[in-house]
Design an enzyme around this catalytic site. Structure first.
Site, PDB file in Angstrom:
ATOM      1  N   GLU A 266      10.440  20.452 -36.076  1.00 11.18           N
ATOM      2  CA  GLU A 266       9.408  19.417 -36.141  1.00 11.18           C
ATOM      3  C   GLU A 266       8.052  20.043 -36.437  1.00 11.18           C
ATOM      4  O   GLU A 266       7.713  21.095 -35.893  1.00 11.18           O
ATOM      5  CB  GLU A 266       9.348  18.663 -34.803  1.00 11.18           C
ATOM      6  CG  GLU A 266       8.263  17.608 -34.718  1.00 11.18           C
ATOM      7  CD  GLU A 266       8.180  16.998 -33.331  1.00 11.18           C
ATOM      8  OE1 GLU A 266       8.726  15.899 -33.138  1.00 11.18           O
ATOM      9  OE2 GLU A 266       7.558  17.625 -32.439  1.00 11.18           O
TER      10      GLU A 266
ATOM     11  N   TYR B 182       3.623  13.754 -40.427  1.00 12.33           N
ATOM     12  CA  TYR B 182       4.666  14.141 -39.463  1.00 12.33           C
ATOM     13  C   TYR B 182       5.967  14.331 -40.218  1.00 12.33           C
ATOM     14  O   TYR B 182       6.354  13.481 -41.030  1.00 12.33           O
ATOM     15  CB  TYR B 182       4.852  13.056 -38.395  1.00 12.33           C
ATOM     16  CG  TYR B 182       6.022  13.333 -37.466  1.00 12.33           C
ATOM     17  CD1 TYR B 182       5.834  13.984 -36.264  1.00 12.33           C
ATOM     18  CD2 TYR B 182       7.320  12.956 -37.820  1.00 12.33           C
ATOM     19  CE1 TYR B 182       6.918  14.258 -35.425  1.00 12.33           C
ATOM     20  CE2 TYR B 182       8.397  13.227 -36.990  1.00 12.33           C
ATOM     21  CZ  TYR B 182       8.182  13.883 -35.796  1.00 12.33           C
ATOM     22  OH  TYR B 182       9.241  14.168 -34.981  1.00 12.33           O
TER      23      TYR B 182
END
Length: 377
Positions: free
Chosen positions: A185, A101
């Site tokens: 993101e 992530y």
């Protein structure tokens, strides 16, 4: 302005970040053709500006073109967190060795950007942060210095990411800066069995204030593109922006509302929206505002934060009282009144004695209570 996943991946690709081959359609029959062109086996993904697609059944693997057509037919028309699915993206699957992530987000309190990264990607980062906070690295980035290779290496090392991700971290920063984004993101960013680093999913939020210098943004605002609640609020003349939290926020003045969002976040909850009622808080405006905020199925509590100035607090309280006669209040409502005629306004709400209405005397206290109500609901 939030982008769809397929729009975010296009920006990633333009900046040299590897993404799987993919194509978007609103037709099940076209989905079959796309799957055939991609090699048969595909991942079919709902294109909505909301999280939780996988849990809602909006991301599925199709074994062949016929299955892709059937899957697209099932996903198109779904409702995910109040967002109707109008298009799907079909992407080539990849062989995953590891998931990570990475994101950059504006940290208003620090006046800098914040890099958030974890070697445990592919799941909600909030869940990872709650269960294993040590698995999530947070590294501030000075916007004047940016993310150099050295800074990217620092971020990767802090999160336990492999050295191959350093180049991607630099390129993601380029996306943030050159595209005037507030959030970039990737979840998950993966290492394939061939050793390549690929962005499998992406989220980008653009800064609306930069629209004058970003001419191509017009293509992102196609008809039917708007969030349904934002469209409903705009039709009522409300300044409303939908977010992804559980605490509805209503305030008077953009600065106060922004501060309220930050305080709610600081109390362990996420704001569900930005709603500025401006200088007026008539019964109609309060009724319209409460109606829109309560229409969001993610909202667990509502916080009204008002500082009385030209519009006195008793007028705001009277608007809330009258609104309660026309709007069915189904979630707890926390009200903080301060400033001009605050005591009189609080008395009006006390007299109404609605079982779901609570009052707080400070912004921090109101945010704490709204957060408690939302996270324990």
């Amino acid at each position: 302005m939030d982008l769809y996943e397929h729009q975010a991946r296009e920006l990633f690709e333009e900046h040299g970040i590897l993404v799987p081959r993919a194509e978007v359609t609103d037709s099940p029959k076209k989905a079959r053709e796309i799957a055939r062109g991609l090699g048969g086996r595909t991942v079919v993904k709902a294109q909505v500006k909301a999280g939780g697609r996988g849990k809602a059944g909006g991301v599925r693997l199709a074994a062949d073109p016929a299955a892709a057509e059937l899957t697209a037919r099932q996903i198109l028309g779904m409702d995910i967190e109040g967002h109707p699915v109008r298009t799907v993206m079909l992407a080539q699957p990849v062989d995953i060795q590891a998931e990570f992530y990475v994101s950059y987000v504006l940290d208003r309190a620090a006046g800098r950007f914040l890099a958030i990264a974890s070697a445990e990607g592919g799941m909600e980062i909030e869940e990872v942060a709650a269960s294993r906070p040590e698995a999530v690295a947070r590294v501030h980035v000075d916007p004047a210095e940016g993310v150099t290779s050295a800074k990217a290496a620092e971020i990767a090392e802090a999160a336990g990411l492999p050295p191959q991700t350093v180049d991607v971290l630099v390129r993601l920063w380029e996306v943030l800066v050159r595209e005037d984004a507030l959030l970039v993101e990737v979840n998950p960013l993966v290492r394939t069995t061939q050793g390549r680093i690929v962005a499998l999913d992406g989220k980008v939020t653009l800064d609306d204030n930069a629209c004058l210098r970003q001419s191509r943004w017009g293509a992102y605002g196609e008809a039917g593109d708007d969030d349904p609640l934002e469209a409903a609020a705009a039709a009522k003349g409300l300044n409303y922006v939908r977010l992804d939290g559980e605490v509805g926020v209503i305030g008077n003045g953009a600065g106060l509302v922004m501060s309220t969002l930050d305080v709610v976040a600081g109390r362990g909850a996420r704001p569900a929206n930005f709603l500025d009622i401006g200088g007026g808080a008539s019964a109609r405006i309060m009724a319209d505002g409460l109606s829109v905020v309560l229409s969001d199925p993610a909202v667990k509590s509502v916080l009204v934060n008002v500082f009385g100035g030209i519009t006195a607090c008793d007028a705001v309280a009277d608007g809330i009282v009258q609104a309660l006669d026309t709007v069915r209040l189904t979630k707890p409502l926390v009200v903080r009144l301060d400033g001009n005629n605050a005591a009189r306004g609080r008395a009006l709400l006390d007299a109404r004695a609605h079982p779901l209405v609570q009052q707080a005397t400070t912004m921090d206290g109101a945010a704490r209570r709204a957060a408690q109500l939302a996270t324990t609901a």
